[in-house]
Design a protein around this motif. Sequence first.
Motif, PDB file in Angstrom:
ATOM      1  N   ASP A 179     -48.613 -48.394 -98.993  1.00 44.00           N
ATOM      2  CA  ASP A 179     -48.025 -48.125 -97.686  1.00 44.00           C
ATOM      3  C   ASP A 179     -46.862 -49.051 -97.350  1.00 44.00           C
ATOM      4  OD1 ASP A 179     -48.143 -46.894 -94.958  1.00 44.00           O
ATOM      5  OD2 ASP A 179     -48.657 -48.947 -94.386  1.00 44.00           O
ATOM      6  N   ALA A 180     -46.926 -50.313 -97.811  1.00 40.68           N
ATOM      7  CA  ALA A 180     -45.933 -51.287 -97.347  1.00 40.68           C
ATOM      8  C   ALA A 180     -45.866 -52.482 -98.282  1.00 40.68           C
ATOM      9  CB  ALA A 180     -46.266 -51.757 -95.926  1.00 40.68           C
ATOM     10  N   PHE A 181     -44.757 -53.194 -98.181  1.00 45.31           N
ATOM     11  CA  PHE A 181     -44.550 -54.469 -98.876  1.00 45.31           C
ATOM     12  C   PHE A 181     -44.269 -55.524 -97.811  1.00 45.31           C
ATOM     13  CE2 PHE A 181     -41.692 -57.739-100.424  1.00 45.31           C
ATOM     14  CZ  PHE A 181     -42.273 -58.122-101.622  1.00 45.31           C
ATOM     15  N   PHE A 182     -45.097 -56.561 -97.792  1.00 44.04           N
ATOM     16  CA  PHE A 182     -44.931 -57.661 -96.842  1.00 44.04           C
ATOM     17  C   PHE A 182     -44.765 -58.973 -97.601  1.00 44.04           C
ATOM     18  CE2 PHE A 182     -45.732 -54.793 -93.594  1.00 44.04           C
ATOM     19  CZ  PHE A 182     -45.828 -55.399 -92.350  1.00 44.04           C
ATOM     20  N   ARG A 183     -44.163 -59.928 -96.941  1.00 48.59           N
ATOM     21  CA  ARG A 183     -44.029 -61.259 -97.521  1.00 48.59           C
ATOM     22  C   ARG A 183     -44.339 -62.305 -96.455  1.00 48.59           C
ATOM     23  NH1 ARG A 183     -38.749 -64.157 -98.930  1.00 48.59           N
ATOM     24  NH2 ARG A 183     -40.113 -65.819 -98.202  1.00 48.59           N
ATOM     25  N   SER A 184     -44.746 -63.470 -96.929  1.00 50.14           N
ATOM     26  CA  SER A 184     -44.926 -64.608 -96.032  1.00 50.14           C
ATOM     27  C   SER A 184     -43.554 -65.093 -95.579  1.00 50.14           C
ATOM     28  CB  SER A 184     -45.671 -65.732 -96.747  1.00 50.14           C
ATOM     29  OG  SER A 184     -44.938 -66.130 -97.899  1.00 50.14           O
ATOM     30  N   ASP A 185     -43.547 -65.935 -94.545  1.00 47.89           N
ATOM     31  CA  ASP A 185     -42.303 -66.537 -94.071  1.00 47.89           C
ATOM     32  C   ASP A 185     -42.503 -68.050 -94.108  1.00 47.89           C
ATOM     33  OD1 ASP A 185     -39.858 -67.068 -92.991  1.00 47.89           O
ATOM     34  OD2 ASP A 185     -40.193 -66.050 -91.089  1.00 47.89           O
ATOM     35  N   HIS A 186     -42.322 -68.619 -95.298  1.00 47.74           N
ATOM     36  CA  HIS A 186     -42.438 -70.062 -95.508  1.00 47.74           C
ATOM     37  C   HIS A 186     -41.225 -70.538 -96.294  1.00 47.74           C
ATOM     38  CE1 HIS A 186     -46.418 -70.833 -93.896  1.00 47.74           C
ATOM     39  NE2 HIS A 186     -46.920 -69.824 -94.582  1.00 47.74           N
ATOM     40  N   TYR A 187     -40.876 -71.792 -96.079  1.00 43.52           N
ATOM     41  CA  TYR A 187     -39.760 -72.387 -96.810  1.00 43.52           C
ATOM     42  C   TYR A 187     -40.213 -73.378 -97.875  1.00 43.52           C
ATOM     43  CZ  TYR A 187     -36.614 -70.430 -93.303  1.00 43.52           C
ATOM     44  OH  TYR A 187     -35.900 -69.572 -92.497  1.00 43.52           O
ATOM     45  N   LEU A 188     -41.485 -73.742 -97.874  1.00 39.46           N
ATOM     46  CA  LEU A 188     -41.967 -74.773 -98.789  1.00 39.46           C
ATOM     47  C   LEU A 188     -43.233 -74.287 -99.472  1.00 39.46           C
ATOM     48  CD1 LEU A 188     -40.838 -77.671 -99.309  1.00 39.46           C
ATOM     49  CD2 LEU A 188     -42.715 -78.532 -97.900  1.00 39.46           C
ATOM     50  N   HIS A 189     -43.352 -74.576-100.746  1.00 36.39           N
ATOM     51  CA  HIS A 189     -44.528 -74.196-101.531  1.00 36.39           C
ATOM     52  C   HIS A 189     -45.764 -74.931-101.032  1.00 36.39           C
ATOM     53  CE1 HIS A 189     -44.422 -78.130-103.540  1.00 36.39           C
ATOM     54  NE2 HIS A 189     -43.112 -77.966-103.601  1.00 36.39           N
ATOM     55  N   MET A 190     -46.921 -74.342-101.307  1.00 35.82           N
ATOM     56  CA  MET A 190     -48.190 -74.976-100.941  1.00 35.82           C
ATOM     57  C   MET A 190     -48.736 -75.845-102.072  1.00 35.82           C
ATOM     58  SD  MET A 190     -48.226 -73.600 -98.028  1.00 35.82           S
ATOM     59  CE  MET A 190     -47.462 -72.177 -97.258  1.00 35.82           C
ATOM     60  N   TRP A 240     -36.284 -62.999 -93.720  1.00 37.01           N
ATOM     61  CA  TRP A 240     -35.526 -61.880 -93.150  1.00 37.01           C
ATOM     62  C   TRP A 240     -34.253 -61.581 -93.917  1.00 37.01           C
ATOM     63  CZ3 TRP A 240     -37.841 -58.335 -90.661  1.00 37.01           C
ATOM     64  CH2 TRP A 240     -39.033 -58.638 -90.013  1.00 37.01           C
ATOM     65  N   VAL A 241     -33.723 -62.566 -94.646  1.00 34.07           N
ATOM     66  CA  VAL A 241     -32.602 -62.271 -95.548  1.00 34.07           C
ATOM     67  C   VAL A 241     -33.068 -61.361 -96.676  1.00 34.07           C
ATOM     68  CG1 VAL A 241     -31.000 -63.259 -97.212  1.00 34.07           C
ATOM     69  CG2 VAL A 241     -31.281 -64.339 -94.987  1.00 34.07           C
ATOM     70  N   THR A 242     -34.209 -61.699 -97.290  1.00 34.07           N
ATOM     71  CA  THR A 242     -34.692 -60.878 -98.405  1.00 34.07           C
ATOM     72  C   THR A 242     -35.148 -59.508 -97.926  1.00 34.07           C
ATOM     73  OG1 THR A 242     -36.902 -61.879 -98.271  1.00 34.07           O
ATOM     74  CG2 THR A 242     -35.333 -62.864 -99.813  1.00 34.07           C
ATOM     75  N   LEU A 243     -35.763 -59.432 -96.749  1.00 39.69           N
ATOM     76  CA  LEU A 243     -36.182 -58.126 -96.235  1.00 39.69           C
ATOM     77  C   LEU A 243     -34.977 -57.245 -95.917  1.00 39.69           C
ATOM     78  CD1 LEU A 243     -39.194 -59.197 -94.001  1.00 39.69           C
ATOM     79  CD2 LEU A 243     -39.301 -57.918 -96.155  1.00 39.69           C
ATOM     80  N   ALA A 244     -33.876 -57.856 -95.509  1.00 41.04           N
ATOM     81  CA  ALA A 244     -32.654 -57.076 -95.298  1.00 41.04           C
ATOM     82  C   ALA A 244     -32.189 -56.444 -96.607  1.00 41.04           C
ATOM     83  CB  ALA A 244     -31.555 -57.958 -94.709  1.00 41.04           C
ATOM     84  N   GLY A 245     -32.252 -57.226 -97.684  1.00 38.60           N
ATOM     85  CA  GLY A 245     -31.898 -56.664 -98.982  1.00 38.60           C
ATOM     86  C   GLY A 245     -32.832 -55.535 -99.390  1.00 38.60           C
ATOM     87  N   LEU A 246     -34.134 -55.753 -99.193  1.00 41.13           N
ATOM     88  CA  LEU A 246     -35.116 -54.735 -99.563  1.00 41.13           C
ATOM     89  C   LEU A 246     -34.984 -53.489 -98.703  1.00 41.13           C
ATOM     90  CD1 LEU A 246     -38.261 -56.981-100.124  1.00 41.13           C
ATOM     91  CD2 LEU A 246     -36.772 -55.968-101.868  1.00 41.13           C
ATOM     92  N   VAL A 264     -34.202 -58.954 -86.672  1.00 36.53           N
ATOM     93  CA  VAL A 264     -35.221 -57.966 -87.034  1.00 36.53           C
ATOM     94  C   VAL A 264     -34.749 -56.560 -86.672  1.00 36.53           C
ATOM     95  CG1 VAL A 264     -37.613 -57.247 -86.699  1.00 36.53           C
ATOM     96  CG2 VAL A 264     -37.046 -59.680 -86.802  1.00 36.53           C
ATOM     97  N   ALA A 265     -34.098 -56.416 -85.522  1.00 38.86           N
ATOM     98  CA  ALA A 265     -33.556 -55.110 -85.135  1.00 38.86           C
ATOM     99  C   ALA A 265     -32.507 -54.637 -86.140  1.00 38.86           C
ATOM    100  CB  ALA A 265     -32.956 -55.173 -83.732  1.00 38.86           C
ATOM    101  N   GLN A 274     -32.734 -51.271 -88.475  1.00 40.09           N
ATOM    102  CA  GLN A 274     -31.688 -50.251 -88.581  1.00 40.09           C
ATOM    103  C   GLN A 274     -31.290 -50.033 -90.032  1.00 40.09           C
ATOM    104  OE1 GLN A 274     -28.135 -50.736 -89.358  1.00 40.09           O
ATOM    105  NE2 GLN A 274     -27.909 -48.512 -89.196  1.00 40.09           N
ATOM    106  N   MET A 275     -31.186 -51.112 -90.795  1.00 44.90           N
ATOM    107  CA  MET A 275     -30.803 -51.015 -92.206  1.00 44.90           C
ATOM    108  C   MET A 275     -31.827 -50.255 -93.030  1.00 44.90           C
ATOM    109  SD  MET A 275     -29.492 -54.941 -92.553  1.00 44.90           S
ATOM    110  CE  MET A 275     -29.248 -54.951 -94.324  1.00 44.90           C
TER     111      MET A 275
END
Length: 309
Positions: free
Chosen positions: A31-42, A54-60, A88-89, A93-94
């Motif tokens: 149904d969907a592809f989601f990703r976390s929103d983190h800048y640093l590894h765990m 949100w940069v990568t989701l814009a590409g996707l 996000v808006a 749209q994209m």
Amino acid sequence: MDLRIFTEPQQGATYDDLLAVARATEDAGFDAFFRSDHYLHMSGDGSPGPTDAWVTLAGLARDTTRIRLGTLVTAATFRLPGPLAVQVANVAQMSGGRVEMGLGAGWFEAEHTAYGIPFPDVRERFDRLEEQLAVITGLWRTPRGETFDHDGSHYPIVDAPGLGTSGDDGGIPVIIGGAGKRRTPELAARYADEFNAAFRPAAETGELFARVRAACEDRRRDPVELTLSSANVVCLGNDDATLRRRAAAISRDVDELRANGFAGSSDEIVDKLGAFAEVGTTRVYLQVLDLTDLDHLDDIAATVLPQLS
């Protein structure tokens, strides 16, 4: 039950890695592809480096055609609510209206320290989250050509142009999750289209759902309006060698995965999904940690998805 694929790119992923998984997700019928929103590894070094959600989701949004796209979850500490609402808006749209946004208070202090992001105490973080939800949803619900104002202590907004995203398509869904006993259910009842209980056993998930339903009733909102979802790591192996290989690839023990995630044979996973369905779950985010194993997605689609229809 909807099955969605959920990734953790901060553990190490390029845009091309994410694109390959997103396209495999789409091709396999999820149904969907989601990703976390983190800048640093765990753990580990997070190579090849951080990516922005949100940069990568814009590409996707431009590189996929069917699947829905979103975050579990964007931290309210990372971005100002006005620009985030615009971002996000724009991605919505994209994508032709295929975007959803999970928003939370933020919790991982180390990544805030690493990138100079303020990290207030938990009460202030929730105060800011509540205001962000008011601003973001307010901007989305304000028609284009009109303006939105918000008299807030953290994010005062004056004459912001409405983004008009709440048209015939229902707007951009908001996801709120967590185990908080008071404020989290209240915020979900007030602002969310979906409540997510992540990384919890079925019985505890049911208790969290009950709190959110009660909060909806307190606000005289029909609880049926709220989608109830769960999230956990997935590791499918219909033979012992495959299961152990996939568990080893994500540095997890098979028995631990069976106890705490969706792991084992397809029948085992379906049985566990059934336990979550019994407490009200209608959507599950399968956390895929090995982004190189695209056959894993095909195996889930071939042996688990048909049993849920």
